[in-house]
Design a protein around this motif. Structure first.
Motif, PDB file in Angstrom:
ATOM      1  N   ARG A  88      75.662  39.174  22.813  1.00  0.00           N
ATOM      2  CA  ARG A  88      75.069  40.336  23.497  1.00  0.00           C
ATOM      3  C   ARG A  88      75.829  41.633  23.231  1.00  0.00           C
ATOM      4  N   TYR A  89      77.017  41.550  22.674  1.00  0.00           N
ATOM      5  CA  TYR A  89      77.824  42.720  22.321  1.00  0.00           C
ATOM      6  C   TYR A  89      78.016  43.691  23.497  1.00  0.00           C
ATOM      7  N   GLU A  95      82.988  38.442  20.588  1.00  0.00           N
ATOM      8  CA  GLU A  95      82.389  37.273  21.240  1.00  0.00           C
ATOM      9  C   GLU A  95      82.520  36.103  20.263  1.00  0.00           C
ATOM     10  N   THR A  96      82.507  34.873  20.799  1.00  0.00           N
ATOM     11  CA  THR A  96      82.683  33.719  19.902  1.00  0.00           C
ATOM     12  C   THR A  96      81.688  32.603  20.199  1.00  0.00           C
ATOM     13  N   GLU A 123      79.747  47.479  16.027  1.00  0.00           N
ATOM     14  CA  GLU A 123      80.497  48.460  15.245  1.00  0.00           C
ATOM     15  C   GLU A 123      81.649  49.005  16.101  1.00  0.00           C
ATOM     16  N   GLY A 124      82.841  49.014  15.554  1.00  0.00           N
ATOM     17  CA  GLY A 124      84.009  49.489  16.304  1.00  0.00           C
ATOM     18  C   GLY A 124      84.663  48.391  17.132  1.00  0.00           C
ATOM     19  N   GLY A 125      84.004  47.250  17.238  1.00  0.00           N
ATOM     20  CA  GLY A 125      84.575  46.119  17.975  1.00  0.00           C
ATOM     21  C   GLY A 125      85.741  45.526  17.196  1.00  0.00           C
ATOM     22  N   ARG A 193      80.484  47.720  11.033  1.00  0.00           N
ATOM     23  CA  ARG A 193      79.025  47.770  11.186  1.00  0.00           C
ATOM     24  C   ARG A 193      78.620  46.938  12.389  1.00  0.00           C
ATOM     25  N   SER A 194      77.437  47.190  12.921  1.00  0.00           N
ATOM     26  CA  SER A 194      76.980  46.396  14.061  1.00  0.00           C
ATOM     27  C   SER A 194      76.766  44.950  13.606  1.00  0.00           C
ATOM     28  N   ARG A 195      76.955  44.016  14.518  1.00  0.00           N
ATOM     29  CA  ARG A 195      76.780  42.585  14.264  1.00  0.00           C
ATOM     30  C   ARG A 195      77.609  42.112  13.058  1.00  0.00           C
TER      31      ARG A 195
END
Ligand code: FE2
Length: 252
Positions: A88-89, A95-96, A123-125, A193-195
């Motif tokens: 769900r970000y 997340e794992t 992104e940025g995570g 990047r996202s995801r």
């Protein structure tokens, strides 16, 4: 005698049949290559756990193994797309989810002391900067891209750990970084990047004769801040910090 019309009909039928045969044949080839890859991963982890190979040997061999099959095939084999629908970000923390090898590959006694885990980030995570005590792992990028930084662990100094930068670059799908007590012990990944996702394989409780001044948490992790300026000798004296301090600095 075959009419022209009949020949054309047969041809029309034959082409899709050939396509089906080709697809199936390719899928079967990929499947058996991936079964072989999975068995080799299991054998490699078992060899390390039983002390038959060194930490550095594990790092070299897992890196070679994980680029020996296309990264997209590994994702399909482990059903990473399906597993990742649960992400769900909600924050910049990873997340794992734990994928599994098919049952015929995961025979008794090989599920521990090693693990497989997919880490997903927006992104940025970040996989926040940390060292590991008595553990090896290999992150394969399966989606997106990461700014990856790794450091050799030189010496535990009490409130800090002396580290030396060993890698600082962008990692794309199909690329691997590995860590162990002997090399690149500290790592830090920031999703570009996202995801963005990595597929991680790790073995815990290795090199048990090596002891550290800095105790690890139950995931064999020690959080530290590697952003201090390096000294003239290239070493960074990275303060050991708590999980909460790390999250507020690197994943908020
Ligand atoms: Fe790690």
């Amino acid at each position: 005698m075959m009419t022209r019309r009949r020949i054309l009909q047969d041809l029309a039928l034959a082409v899709p049949l050939l396509a089906v045969w080709k697809t199936r044949a390719l899928a079967e080839v990929a499947r058996s290559a991936l079964d072989r890859w999975a068995r080799e991963v299991v054998d490699l982890n078992r060899a390390l756990a039983s002390g038959d190979i060194s930490l550095l040997e594990w790092q070299e061999r897992i890196a070679t193994l994980n680029v020996s099959v296309p990264v997209g095939d590994i994702s399909r084999y482990l059903q990473i797309d399906a597993l990742s629908t649960q992400f769900r970000y909600p924050s910049r923390l990873a997340e794992t989810v734990d994928p599994h090898f098919p049952e015929e590959v995961s025979v008794d006694g090989v599920t521990r002391p090693w693990f497989m885990r997919v880490f997903a980030m927006r992104e940025g995570g970040a996989i926040i900067p940390h060292a590991h005590n008595n553990m090896v792992s290999a992150h394969l990028v399966v989606r997106g891209s990461f700014h990856a930084r790794t450091y050799h662990r030189i010496e535990d100094e009490g409130q800090a750990i002396a580290i030396r930068p060993s890698l600082d670059r962008l990692l794309n799908p199909g690329e691997v970084i590995t860590m162990s007590d002997d090399r690149d012990n500290v790592h830090w990944l920031v999703a570009q990047r996202s995801r963005s996702m990595t597929f991680d394989i790790g073995v815990v409780n290795v090199s048990k004769t090596r002891t550290y001044k800095t105790p690890a948490n139950r995931y064999s992790m020690v959080y530290l801040d590697p952003t201090r300026k390096p000294e003239q000798d290239g070493l960074i004296h990275a303060p050991v910090i708590s999980f909460d301090q790390s999250v507020s600095k690197f994943a908020s």
